[in-house]
Design a protein around this motif. Structure first.
Motif, mmCIF file in Angstrom:
data_model
loop_
_atom_site.group_PDB
_atom_site.id
_atom_site.type_symbol
_atom_site.label_atom_id
_atom_site.label_comp_id
_atom_site.label_asym_id
_atom_site.label_seq_id
_atom_site.Cartn_x
_atom_site.Cartn_y
_atom_site.Cartn_z
ATOM 1 N N MET A 11 0.815 -1.223 0.000
ATOM 2 C CA MET A 11 0.000 0.000 0.000
ATOM 3 C C MET A 11 0.849 1.274 0.000
ATOM 4 S SD MET A 11 -3.188 -0.900 -0.099
ATOM 5 C CE MET A 11 -4.100 0.520 0.498
ATOM 6 N N THR A 12 2.074 1.184 0.491
ATOM 7 C CA THR A 12 2.890 2.395 0.630
ATOM 8 C C THR A 12 3.978 2.526 -0.423
ATOM 9 O OG1 THR A 12 4.330 1.237 2.215
ATOM 10 C CG2 THR A 12 2.491 2.512 3.117
ATOM 11 N N SER A 13 4.268 1.462 -1.160
ATOM 12 C CA SER A 13 5.335 1.510 -2.164
ATOM 13 C C SER A 13 4.810 2.020 -3.509
ATOM 14 C CB SER A 13 5.943 0.117 -2.347
ATOM 15 O OG SER A 13 6.853 0.115 -3.419
ATOM 16 N N ASP A 14 5.547 2.950 -4.099
ATOM 17 C CA ASP A 14 5.171 3.471 -5.415
ATOM 18 C C ASP A 14 5.225 2.396 -6.489
ATOM 19 O OD1 ASP A 14 4.739 6.001 -4.427
ATOM 20 O OD2 ASP A 14 6.746 6.739 -4.927
ATOM 21 N N TYR A 57 3.895 -0.331 -6.541
ATOM 22 C CA TYR A 57 2.626 -1.056 -6.682
ATOM 23 C C TYR A 57 1.429 -0.107 -6.824
ATOM 24 C CZ TYR A 57 5.626 -4.756 -4.881
ATOM 25 O OH TYR A 57 6.647 -5.643 -4.696
ATOM 26 N N LYS A 58 1.682 1.140 -7.164
ATOM 27 C CA LYS A 58 0.587 2.123 -7.211
ATOM 28 C C LYS A 58 -0.428 1.842 -8.319
ATOM 29 C CE LYS A 58 3.330 5.498 -9.843
ATOM 30 N NZ LYS A 58 3.911 6.877 -9.816
ATOM 31 N N THR A 59 -0.029 1.100 -9.350
ATOM 32 C CA THR A 59 -0.967 0.784 -10.438
ATOM 33 C C THR A 59 -1.766 -0.491 -10.152
ATOM 34 O OG1 THR A 59 0.729 -0.448 -11.649
ATOM 35 C CG2 THR A 59 0.520 1.915 -12.138
ATOM 36 N N GLN A 86 -6.705 -2.629 -5.499
ATOM 37 C CA GLN A 86 -6.795 -3.038 -4.102
ATOM 38 C C GLN A 86 -6.998 -4.546 -3.999
ATOM 39 O OE1 GLN A 86 -6.224 -1.300 -1.428
ATOM 40 N NE2 GLN A 86 -6.791 -2.876 0.063
ATOM 41 N N LYS A 135 -3.701 -6.340 -4.584
ATOM 42 C CA LYS A 135 -2.828 -6.195 -3.421
ATOM 43 C C LYS A 135 -3.248 -7.141 -2.302
ATOM 44 C CE LYS A 135 -1.645 -1.361 -4.356
ATOM 45 N NZ LYS A 135 -1.805 0.050 -3.924
#
Length: 443
Positions: free
Chosen positions: A372-375, A377-379, A382, A385
């Motif tokens: 949730m906090t690492s860029d 995995y931003k794409t 939810q 993840k």
């Protein structure tokens, strides 16, 4: 240790035995409590991480500390330890070995309380032998918990350790190393224990943190060679016991867990005809074989931490007829112990599910926080993840149990995920073990 053993050692072992060069000077036959050529039963555990109940009020600070930890069931360490020791007594085992990290963070009170429990085991007829781990001595992290505060509490020195656990190996040692808390013990005439202190703790207080890595000095390795020669003279098999791992037990987690300069240690142990070793530290149930530089093999058996899911310990049997050893792990049945002893805590009465949920959530929560906090995995959605965190939770559990993880929807997502330590760890735990991590028979 058993009073007979103390009496025999005092009569037969001269003061010249104790020291680095003492082992090679001992030529007469060593007399042991179990003198006849007979079968021997041994139970081995590691990473008990015992935490005395008097050091916590189970308030906010303690709950937060446990939740942020590595999955140890610290709130129930007293009950887990009692359940385990009751198993040892019920089996009437000849020998109990604890290979380091006896306490959570070296609290003096925890050491003293654990020693009292071990004394009861010896009264029931079992010889107990211990060595320290990286958490046990000169630990600046020793804490007690009151309401919302963590407060420093007394830790112990190497001298304290040998005194507190004097009855569990140190007073009966037939040889002691000058450079560490390592010692040689003879629980039977045919099976001897090479109890190796691999922890590094001299600079802990100055650096403000316990040293994770471990090693053996050149002087200690020379002493090991002398112990090997003494065992050979007496026709005894040697079992080396240490806290740190003799070889790598994970493709990712190695630094600080595998003993420093491990090839030198492997060469020294195999030169002494040692076939397997017992270790802990990494908390998983794992068995791997290492080779010396001249091609000899030694198998390093790591037993799952008693404090961590699924709470396994090792049963070892020496067959006098076959002159070999069999190792079989066993899961501690805490739930049955709780019911038989009239406990009312619902977590203890339903411990299997509680323990499963707690350890799964520990792995899941760490993964979802990173995702949730690492860029990187931003794409990711939810849902994806959460699938990946589920895979981490499951794989982590089964890695510690030493068995193959079940298939999960997040595995394919991890395969194509950006490179990271977490990805490497999940992938490394996804394959089934080549051999059993729960069973071993020596040559």
């Amino acid at each position: 240790m058993i009073q007979f053993f103390k009496f025999v050692i005092l009569l037969l072992i001269s003061s010249s035995l104790f020291g680095c060069s003492s082992a090679s000077n001992k030529t007469e036959k060593i007399t042991a409590p179990i003198e006849k050529d007979q079968d021997l039963s041994i139970i081995e555990t590691t990473d008990v991480h015992y935490f005395a109940p008097s050091l916590t009020d189970n308030g906010a600070a303690f709950k937060q500390y446990v939740a942020a930890g590595d999955g140890k069931q610290l709130a129930y360490s007293d009950e887990i330890t009692d359940a385990f020791l009751e198993d040892v007594e019920a089996k009437k085992t000849d020998v109990l070995i604890i290979s380091g990290d006896l306490t959570n963070n070296g609290e003096k009170t925890s050491h003293e309380e654990l020693a009292k429990k071990l004394a009861q085991v010896e009264k029931a007829g079992t010889q107990v032998f211990v060595v320290p781990g990286n958490h046990d001595i000169n630990n600046p992290w020793a804490r007690k918990f009151e309401k919302d505060k963590q407060l420093p509490t007394d830790t112990i020195t190497p001298t304290d350790f040998s005194k507190i656990y004097g009855d569990f190996g140190y007073k009966e040692a037939i040889s002691s190393d000058d450079f560490s808390l390592s010692y040689l013990a003879a629980p039977s005439s045919k099976v001897w224990l090479l109890m190796l202190d691999t922890a590094i703790y001299k600079t802990n207080m100055q650096q403000g943190t316990p040293t994770t890595e471990g090693g053996l000095t050149t002087g200690t390795l020379d002493w090991v060679k002398e112990c090997s020669a003494l065992a050979e003279k007496n026709g005894a098999k040697l079992i080396p016991v240490m806290h740190h791992n003799l070889t790598n037990h994970s493709d990712v987690i190695q630094r600080g867990f595998t003993i420093n300069y491990n090839q030198q240690v492997i060469d020294t142990l195999t030169a002494g005809n040692m076939e397997f070793s017992l270790s802990g530290h990494i908390h998983t149930q794992n068995i791997r074989t290492a080779k010396s530089t001249d091609g000899k093999e030694i198998t390093d058996i790591v037993t799952n931490a008693l404090s961590v899911y699924p709470h396994k310990y090792g049963n070892i049997t020496y067959s006098a007829k076959n002159k070999n050893f069999t190792y079989q792990s066993q899961k501690l049945d805490i739930e049955s112990w709780a019911k038989e002893n009239g406990k009312t805590d619902k977590n203890l009465l339903n411990f299997d599910q509680f323990d499963y949920d707690t350890f799964y959530n520990s792995g899941y929560d760490k993964a979802i926080m990173d995702l949730m906090t690492s860029d990187a995995y931003k794409t990711y959605s939810q849902s994806d993840k959460e699938k990946m965190a589920d895979t981490m939770g499951l794989n982590n559990m089964y890695f510690f149990a030493g068995t193959a993880p079940p298939k999960s929807a997040g595995m394919a997502l991890w395969d194509s995920a950006p490179n990271s330590f977490l990805k490497d760890y999940v992938l490394s735990t996804s394959n089934p073990p080549k051999n059993s991590n729960d069973y071993y028979v020596s040559p």
